[in-house]
Design an enzyme around this catalytic site. Structure first.
Site, PDB file in Angstrom:
ATOM      1  N   GLU A 186       0.852  -1.185   0.000  1.00  0.00           N
ATOM      2  CA  GLU A 186       0.000   0.000   0.000  1.00  0.00           C
ATOM      3  C   GLU A 186       0.886   1.232   0.000  1.00  0.00           C
ATOM      4  O   GLU A 186       1.928   1.259   0.667  1.00  0.00           O
ATOM      5  CB  GLU A 186      -0.942   0.039   1.212  1.00  0.00           C
ATOM      6  CG  GLU A 186      -0.243   0.211   2.548  1.00  0.00           C
ATOM      7  CD  GLU A 186      -1.175   0.592   3.679  1.00  0.00           C
ATOM      8  OE1 GLU A 186      -1.476   1.797   3.829  1.00  0.00           O
ATOM      9  OE2 GLU A 186      -1.573  -0.318   4.432  1.00  0.00           O
ATOM     10  N   THR A 191      -4.337   4.966   4.163  1.00  0.00           N
ATOM     11  CA  THR A 191      -4.804   6.179   4.834  1.00  0.00           C
ATOM     12  C   THR A 191      -5.924   6.847   4.031  1.00  0.00           C
ATOM     13  O   THR A 191      -5.922   8.059   3.786  1.00  0.00           O
ATOM     14  CB  THR A 191      -3.650   7.179   5.076  1.00  0.00           C
ATOM     15  OG1 THR A 191      -2.438   6.477   5.388  1.00  0.00           O
ATOM     16  CG2 THR A 191      -3.981   8.088   6.259  1.00  0.00           C
ATOM     17  N   LYS A 229      -7.874  -4.625   9.718  1.00  0.00           N
ATOM     18  CA  LYS A 229      -6.512  -4.249  10.108  1.00  0.00           C
ATOM     19  C   LYS A 229      -6.519  -3.923  11.601  1.00  0.00           C
ATOM     20  O   LYS A 229      -7.067  -2.904  12.013  1.00  0.00           O
ATOM     21  CB  LYS A 229      -6.102  -3.042   9.256  1.00  0.00           C
ATOM     22  CG  LYS A 229      -4.985  -2.186   9.774  1.00  0.00           C
ATOM     23  CD  LYS A 229      -4.817  -0.983   8.843  1.00  0.00           C
ATOM     24  CE  LYS A 229      -4.229   0.197   9.547  1.00  0.00           C
ATOM     25  NZ  LYS A 229      -4.024   1.346   8.638  1.00  0.00           N
TER      26      LYS A 229
END
Length: 216
Positions: A40, A69, A128
């Site tokens: 990512e 994010t 997560k």
């Protein structure tokens, strides 16, 4: 694309934060060549969307490049337009809801049992657990006691030394940022980055597999 299966198979998600889109793309290429095929690029990176688009265009199809994010609905829309394979959020953000609405596979941040269930109810492919190192592997095991089928990915404060303990505690994969990237995102050695990636893959028992899953 089945994000949960991909992360489970690959065991490692690299979290890339860099000082520029050029450095982010260079890190992605070095990591992919070392055998880490799920990455990512955090949107906290300057020019992150450009980096995602460039890395996607330059990488084999089996290298997964997500947007990290993802806070807002606009973030999700821009990430999808840039070709992101999936979205990662720190929690149940508006970006999480928009990602699932767009059909962009979601790795949604959570910490408590209530948050884990809310993330799954919101359509996350996996959860997560962040920041994982705050409570350690035992906390992950405790979460899974009442939620044995929850697909948990441990991220935050993990390195090659501690990663196996999180997998042993029930994490399906681990996400690693700064301990893996080192100074590569600031223009440091890409060879050093590749060495750390190899050590991490060895530590989690993933060998030095290529992104397609064929052993080197």
């Amino acid at each position: 694309m089945n994000l949960l299966k991909e992360l489970t198979d690959r065991k490692v998600l690299a979290v890339v934060r860099a000082d520029s889109p050029h450095l982010a793309v260079a890190c992605v290429h070095a990591l992919a060549e070392a055998g880490i095929g799920a990455l990512e690029i955090s949107l906290t990176t300057p020019g992150a969307l450009d980096a995602i688009a460039r890395a996607r265009a330059d990488s084999p199809p089996d290298v997964l490049i997500g947007a990290g994010t993802v806070l807002t609905a606009e973030h999700a829309e821009l990430a999808a337009a840039a070709g992101a394979s999936f979205a990662v959020t720190p929690g149940l953000t508006p970006g999480a809801a928009r990602s699932t609405a767009l059909g962009l596979p979601l790795l949604c941040g959570a910490l408590t049992p209530t948050e884990v269930l809310a993330a799954l109810d919101a359509g996350a492919a996996a959860v997560k657990v962040f920041p994982a190192a705050t409570h350690g592997p035992v906390y992950l095991r405790d979460l899974l006691a009442p939620l044995p089928h929850a697909p948990l990915i441990a991220i935050g404060g993990i390195d090659a030394r501690t990663a196996p303990a999180y997998l042993a505690a029930g994490a399906l994969a681990v996400g690693i940022g700064s301990p893996l990237l080192g100074d590569a995102g600031r223009g440091g050695s890409l060879a050093g980055l590749a060495d750390r990636a190899g050590a991490l893959l060895h530590a989690v028992g993933a060998g030095t597999a290529t992104p397609s899953g064929e052993a080197r």
